[in-house]
Design a protein around this motif. Structure first.
Motif, mmCIF file in Angstrom:
data_model
loop_
_atom_site.group_PDB
_atom_site.id
_atom_site.type_symbol
_atom_site.label_atom_id
_atom_site.label_comp_id
_atom_site.label_asym_id
_atom_site.label_seq_id
_atom_site.Cartn_x
_atom_site.Cartn_y
_atom_site.Cartn_z
ATOM 1 N N ALA A 33 43.447 50.849 58.994
ATOM 2 C CA ALA A 33 43.606 52.039 58.154
ATOM 3 C C ALA A 33 42.766 53.196 58.691
ATOM 4 N N GLY A 34 41.576 52.873 59.202
ATOM 5 C CA GLY A 34 40.674 53.900 59.702
ATOM 6 C C GLY A 34 41.177 54.608 60.945
ATOM 7 N N LEU A 35 42.143 54.013 61.622
ATOM 8 C CA LEU A 35 42.697 54.638 62.820
ATOM 9 C C LEU A 35 43.578 55.840 62.477
ATOM 10 N N GLY A 36 44.094 55.844 61.251
ATOM 11 C CA GLY A 36 45.031 56.903 60.876
ATOM 12 C C GLY A 36 46.316 56.834 61.682
ATOM 13 N N ASP A 37 46.698 55.620 62.072
ATOM 14 C CA ASP A 37 47.883 55.415 62.914
ATOM 15 C C ASP A 37 49.105 55.233 62.021
ATOM 16 N N ASP A 38 49.993 56.215 62.010
ATOM 17 C CA ASP A 38 51.156 56.137 61.125
ATOM 18 C C ASP A 38 52.266 55.244 61.672
ATOM 19 N N ARG A 39 51.984 54.566 62.798
ATOM 20 C CA ARG A 39 52.979 53.630 63.335
ATOM 21 C C ARG A 39 52.947 52.290 62.606
ATOM 22 N N ILE A 40 51.837 51.988 61.919
ATOM 23 C CA ILE A 40 51.688 50.681 61.278
ATOM 24 C C ILE A 40 51.229 50.818 59.832
ATOM 25 N N ALA A 41 51.566 49.820 59.015
ATOM 26 C CA ALA A 41 51.142 49.790 57.614
ATOM 27 C C ALA A 41 50.925 48.344 57.196
ATOM 28 N N VAL A 42 49.715 48.004 56.755
ATOM 29 C CA VAL A 42 49.430 46.655 56.266
ATOM 30 C C VAL A 42 50.005 46.518 54.866
ATOM 31 N N VAL A 43 50.873 45.526 54.681
ATOM 32 C CA VAL A 43 51.592 45.395 53.410
ATOM 33 C C VAL A 43 51.199 44.148 52.620
ATOM 34 N N GLY A 44 50.381 43.274 53.207
ATOM 35 C CA GLY A 44 50.014 42.063 52.488
ATOM 36 C C GLY A 44 49.039 41.214 53.260
ATOM 37 N N GLU A 45 48.529 40.182 52.566
ATOM 38 C CA GLU A 45 47.575 39.278 53.198
ATOM 39 C C GLU A 45 47.606 37.928 52.504
ATOM 40 N N ALA A 46 47.087 36.910 53.187
ATOM 41 C CA ALA A 46 46.994 35.571 52.613
ATOM 42 C C ALA A 46 45.828 34.843 53.259
ATOM 43 N N GLY A 47 45.231 33.925 52.492
ATOM 44 C CA GLY A 47 44.075 33.199 52.988
ATOM 45 C C GLY A 47 44.310 31.721 53.227
ATOM 46 N N SER A 48 45.558 31.270 53.051
ATOM 47 C CA SER A 48 45.872 29.860 53.285
ATOM 48 C C SER A 48 47.300 29.738 53.796
ATOM 49 N N VAL A 49 47.619 28.579 54.342
ATOM 50 C CA VAL A 49 48.966 28.350 54.866
ATOM 51 C C VAL A 49 50.003 28.467 53.752
ATOM 52 N N GLY A 50 49.768 27.770 52.630
ATOM 53 C CA GLY A 50 50.733 27.782 51.539
ATOM 54 C C GLY A 50 50.975 29.173 50.988
ATOM 55 N N GLU A 51 49.902 29.911 50.774
ATOM 56 C CA GLU A 51 50.004 31.274 50.257
ATOM 57 C C GLU A 51 50.757 32.164 51.249
ATOM 58 N N ALA A 52 50.458 32.006 52.526
ATOM 59 C CA ALA A 52 51.113 32.815 53.555
ATOM 60 C C ALA A 52 52.612 32.567 53.589
ATOM 61 N N VAL A 53 53.006 31.305 53.556
ATOM 62 C CA VAL A 53 54.425 30.965 53.618
ATOM 63 C C VAL A 53 55.185 31.580 52.437
ATOM 64 N N VAL A 54 54.627 31.446 51.239
ATOM 65 C CA VAL A 54 55.284 31.977 50.043
ATOM 66 C C VAL A 54 55.428 33.491 50.122
ATOM 67 N N ARG A 55 54.339 34.179 50.474
ATOM 68 C CA ARG A 55 54.357 35.642 50.477
ATOM 69 C C ARG A 55 55.199 36.229 51.607
ATOM 70 N N ILE A 56 55.140 35.595 52.763
ATOM 71 C CA ILE A 56 55.925 36.096 53.898
ATOM 72 C C ILE A 56 57.418 35.910 53.646
ATOM 73 N N THR A 57 57.798 34.747 53.128
ATOM 74 C CA THR A 57 59.223 34.490 52.900
ATOM 75 C C THR A 57 59.782 35.299 51.727
#
Length: 219
Positions: free
Chosen positions: A25-49
């Protein structure tokens, strides 16, 4: 103007996820946007899918299966989602495992924020991206038809798989505390494994061990 590349961050350390998001975010780079995060495999799979991003930044080592497990559960269902491994590990076996599982690139956590942003954009566009010394691991792995057959080493065969893992990290300069964190074992267990390796190889210190491991191309 084209849409920014949507990025999802997977890492079991909340502080690291926060740092990555803040850095990007600090880069001010409008080419990318962080839209989510997860701290475990199960959480990641659910949120990504449930809401697929363009690129997933993926930690390789997590307590519940690691990045490869996320890849195996998501990649076949969502082939358009691009995975970029972001790890503290620079071990050849880690790089090769996630690339074979479907990752498009592998960079280490020593990468700068600007370099990471560029890597995200590049893998999203179809490029393969690796930290400098890691590309050779992949080239070797996928051209191993011409590689010489491994030589049997009686001394090396004396070591257990876990002892070899500890030895590899030790030879790369990791401290006992870092090895323990990397392998999810206690520092005392690391010390026990190192003592066993020293005894089996008849070496007297970690420097001799590092040279011994390097001679056998374990590093």
């Amino acid at each position: 103007m084209s849409q920014p590349v949507s990025v999802f961050v997977v890492d079991d350390h909340a502080l690291f996820r926060t740092g990555v998001k803040a850095e990007l975010a600090g880069l001010g780079d409008d080419r990318i946007a962080v839209v989510g995060e997860a701290g475990s495999v199960g959480e990641a799979v659910v949120r990504i899918t449930s809401n697929p991003p363009d690129v997933v930044l993926l930690d390789v080592h997590m307590p519940d299966g690691g990045g490869r497990s996320v890849l195996e559960q998501v990649h076949s269902k969502l082939p358009d989602v691009v995975f970029l491994a972001l790890s503290v590990s620079d071990a050849a076996e880690d790089v090769i495992a996630v690339i074979r599982a479907g990752a498009r690139g592998y960079v280490t956590k020593t990468i700068s924020g600007r370099e990471l942003a560029d890597a995200i954009v590049r893998v999203s566009a179809g490029d393969a991206v690796f930290s400098p010394r890691l590309a050779g691991f992949v080239l070797d792995a996928f051209s191993d038809r011409g590689s010489p057959a491994p030589i049997t080493d009686p001394e090396l065969d004396l070591l257990s798989p876990r002892e070899r893992e500890v030895l590899k990290l030790l030879a790369r300069g990791y401290a006992y505390k870092e090895i323990a964190a990397q392998l999810f074992i206690s520092i005392k267990t690391v010390e026990t494994h190192v003592s066993s390796v020293l005894r089996k190889t008849q070496k007297s210190n970690r420097y001799e061990l590092s040279r011994w491991a390097s001679d056998r191309r374990l590093v």
